[in-house]
Write a protein that holds these residues in place. Sequence first.
Motif, PDB file in Angstrom:
ATOM      1  N   VAL A 283      -4.477   5.202  -7.061  1.00 29.63           N
ATOM      2  CA  VAL A 283      -3.191   5.028  -6.389  1.00 29.63           C
ATOM      3  C   VAL A 283      -3.008   4.312  -5.091  1.00 29.63           C
ATOM      4  O   VAL A 283      -2.122   4.538  -4.286  1.00 29.63           O
ATOM      5  CB  VAL A 283      -2.428   6.338  -6.430  1.00 29.63           C
ATOM      6  CG1 VAL A 283      -1.934   6.747  -7.814  1.00 29.63           C
ATOM      7  CG2 VAL A 283      -2.992   7.434  -5.728  1.00 29.63           C
ATOM      8  N   LYS A 284      -4.256   3.759  -4.775  1.00 27.90           N
ATOM      9  CA  LYS A 284      -4.202   3.076  -3.254  1.00 27.90           C
ATOM     10  C   LYS A 284      -2.918   2.098  -3.255  1.00 27.90           C
ATOM     11  O   LYS A 284      -2.859   1.357  -4.173  1.00 27.90           O
ATOM     12  CB  LYS A 284      -5.678   2.489  -3.092  1.00 27.90           C
ATOM     13  CG  LYS A 284      -5.553   1.775  -1.786  1.00 27.90           C
ATOM     14  CD  LYS A 284      -6.878   0.659  -1.800  1.00 27.90           C
ATOM     15  CE  LYS A 284      -6.428  -0.501  -2.669  1.00 27.90           C
ATOM     16  NZ  LYS A 284      -7.343  -1.607  -2.483  1.00 27.90           N
ATOM     17  N   PRO A 285      -2.334   2.050  -2.114  1.00 24.01           N
ATOM     18  CA  PRO A 285      -1.352   0.883  -1.916  1.00 24.01           C
ATOM     19  C   PRO A 285      -1.932  -0.425  -2.051  1.00 24.01           C
ATOM     20  O   PRO A 285      -2.552  -0.640  -0.808  1.00 24.01           O
ATOM     21  CB  PRO A 285      -0.538   1.174  -1.026  1.00 24.01           C
ATOM     22  CG  PRO A 285      -1.303   2.104   0.039  1.00 24.01           C
ATOM     23  CD  PRO A 285      -2.197   2.747  -1.180  1.00 24.01           C
ATOM     24  N   GLY A 286      -1.844  -1.469  -3.099  1.00 22.77           N
ATOM     25  CA  GLY A 286      -2.640  -2.531  -2.738  1.00 22.77           C
ATOM     26  C   GLY A 286      -1.918  -3.683  -2.385  1.00 22.77           C
ATOM     27  O   GLY A 286      -2.339  -4.746  -2.119  1.00 22.77           O
ATOM     28  N   LEU A 287      -0.750  -3.607  -2.480  1.00 20.05           N
ATOM     29  CA  LEU A 287       0.385  -4.816  -2.156  1.00 20.05           C
ATOM     30  C   LEU A 287       1.660  -4.287  -1.306  1.00 20.05           C
ATOM     31  O   LEU A 287       2.128  -3.207  -1.936  1.00 20.05           O
ATOM     32  CB  LEU A 287       0.602  -5.500  -3.412  1.00 20.05           C
ATOM     33  CG  LEU A 287       1.875  -6.636  -3.179  1.00 20.05           C
ATOM     34  CD1 LEU A 287       1.436  -7.694  -2.266  1.00 20.05           C
ATOM     35  CD2 LEU A 287       2.403  -7.253  -4.561  1.00 20.05           C
ATOM     36  N   VAL A 288       1.953  -4.533  -0.289  1.00 17.69           N
ATOM     37  CA  VAL A 288       3.162  -4.171   0.548  1.00 17.69           C
ATOM     38  C   VAL A 288       3.822  -5.193   0.928  1.00 17.69           C
ATOM     39  O   VAL A 288       3.317  -6.448   1.598  1.00 17.69           O
ATOM     40  CB  VAL A 288       2.428  -3.663   1.870  1.00 17.69           C
ATOM     41  CG1 VAL A 288       3.409  -3.152   2.561  1.00 17.69           C
ATOM     42  CG2 VAL A 288       1.361  -2.359   1.480  1.00 17.69           C
ATOM     43  N   LEU A 289       5.035  -5.284   0.798  1.00 18.29           N
ATOM     44  CA  LEU A 289       6.304  -6.164   0.850  1.00 18.29           C
ATOM     45  C   LEU A 289       6.693  -5.727   2.246  1.00 18.29           C
ATOM     46  O   LEU A 289       7.489  -4.702   2.236  1.00 18.29           O
ATOM     47  CB  LEU A 289       7.150  -6.041  -0.185  1.00 18.29           C
ATOM     48  CG  LEU A 289       6.511  -7.146  -1.560  1.00 18.29           C
ATOM     49  CD1 LEU A 289       7.479  -6.734  -2.716  1.00 18.29           C
ATOM     50  CD2 LEU A 289       6.643  -8.583  -1.025  1.00 18.29           C
ATOM     51  N   ALA A 290       6.453  -6.521   3.284  1.00 23.65           N
ATOM     52  CA  ALA A 290       6.970  -5.904   4.637  1.00 23.65           C
ATOM     53  C   ALA A 290       7.909  -7.153   5.131  1.00 23.65           C
ATOM     54  O   ALA A 290       7.652  -8.499   4.943  1.00 23.65           O
ATOM     55  CB  ALA A 290       5.850  -5.854   5.720  1.00 23.65           C
TER      56      ALA A 290
END
Length: 522
Positions: A283-290
């Motif tokens: 469940v590692k966050p692999g894509l972040v929309l910032a």
Amino acid sequence: MAAAPVWSVDPRTGKQREQVGAEATVHDVDRAVRAAHSARAALADRTVRAAFLRAAAELLDAARDDLVAVADAETALGAARLTGELARTCYQFRAFADTVDEGAFLGVVIDHPDDTATPPVPDLRRHKIPLGVVAVYAASNFPFAFSVPGGDTASALAAGCPVVVKAHPDHPATSERVAAVLRAAAERHGIAADAIGLVHGFDAGVELVRHPLVAAAGFTGSVRGGRALFDAAAARPVPIPFHGELGSLNPVVVTEAAAAERGEDIGRGLAGSMTLGVGQFCVKPGLVLAPAGAGGDRLLKSLAEAVGATGQGVLLDHRMRDHFVTGVAERAQLPDVAAPVAPGAGGAHTVTPGFLTVPAARIAAEGAHDLLLEECFGPVTVVARYTDDAEITAVLARLPGNLTATVHLSAAEAAGTDGTAATGGASGGSGRGARLLAELTPLAGRVLVDGWPTGVAVAPAQQHGGPYPAATSTSTSVGGTAIERWLRPVVYQNTPEALLPPELHDANPLGLPRRYDGRLEH
């Protein structure tokens, strides 16, 4: 030809520690499955089963020091992390024992005859029964919680199903020791040790899913490996359920208002989540929309500081290390991709954490940047900078299924008082928060607001699964309802009570929760 030896390897040095055994032959797999099949009757008594599960927790806890030491030696996950994981595993066994005692999982429904209904209703009595032998495929990154004593094993045993586990090659010594503990717990309560089988080797895993006496399978691992086994399960003369957890990108959306309000905190939280366990969490966050604005800049600055201060780490094996180093290099070479903190090789046996940035427009359109939409196992994440909500929507529309999806909102957005257009969301609320929640809900089994997905609570309401390729079914592998995967309903019609199991008697001698002529009884 002799079977290939199975070695325990120290990932910190790459050196062999000890020979654990040998890879299972076709005959070994057959013997393990047939022995497990013969142990079914001993698991039929719910009282005995619950006592066995509690004994398993007790004996695992008693062996904690030895198990943690061995697991650390062949995974490099560290004693603190492994001690916590083993405690979680013991809790899971006890929780399933409580589930077995309660009995609601049996789904008892009794409907008496009703000649006035259209069409008439006969006497119908329904409950759930165990499927049979369950094949369990252990995960690399959780040598306790998703391995031999993990959720698939615990829930299958709770359902009354014997298991045969295909051990993961990254921790074979731990697997053998844990299996011995579970077998001792079984024998303490008159259950044959063969109710918990263990085999090693890639070929053994393939033979296991094909065995005619295996009734279902649970898998945690890669998309490639899981899909191959899923296809094999479906191609059998008698197909079986295959509950696989395969892979997940776990997208995160940070709104512009949230970044402006607490960008630094979000950056630090992201760093902690993506590097936890050296980035080896499913469940590692692999894509972040910032956002591309000032708030997003502060987020990235905070992220860079926190990731830069995180030391090198050892991955579970050298094959994973090589894949990580190659994978981040391929991604970093794509046009418009930058590496504010470059991930990659550290020492001879370590990797360094880092993150990549890219304009969201690059991955909103199909092309070479599709690689950024694939999971990269290890301490790296991709931050896609968006300029407006349309780019968020375009990127999310391209994502496959995930275990989790997260949104970080401002206080006003979370309260629905941000003044944006009222659009009904998944929660029935309005505003940007509700709209984003509605966009994320189809993508994942667990949707978070203002949090981080690493850490999966063992609780009745938990859902650990999601649309393909996150999982191959709609079930969960964590939480009380995981038991449902290993059961099937059967209904008896117009059957004399003397022939019925006690679960379906009118007097309810076992005191089970049930639906009786339309009324819930507890």
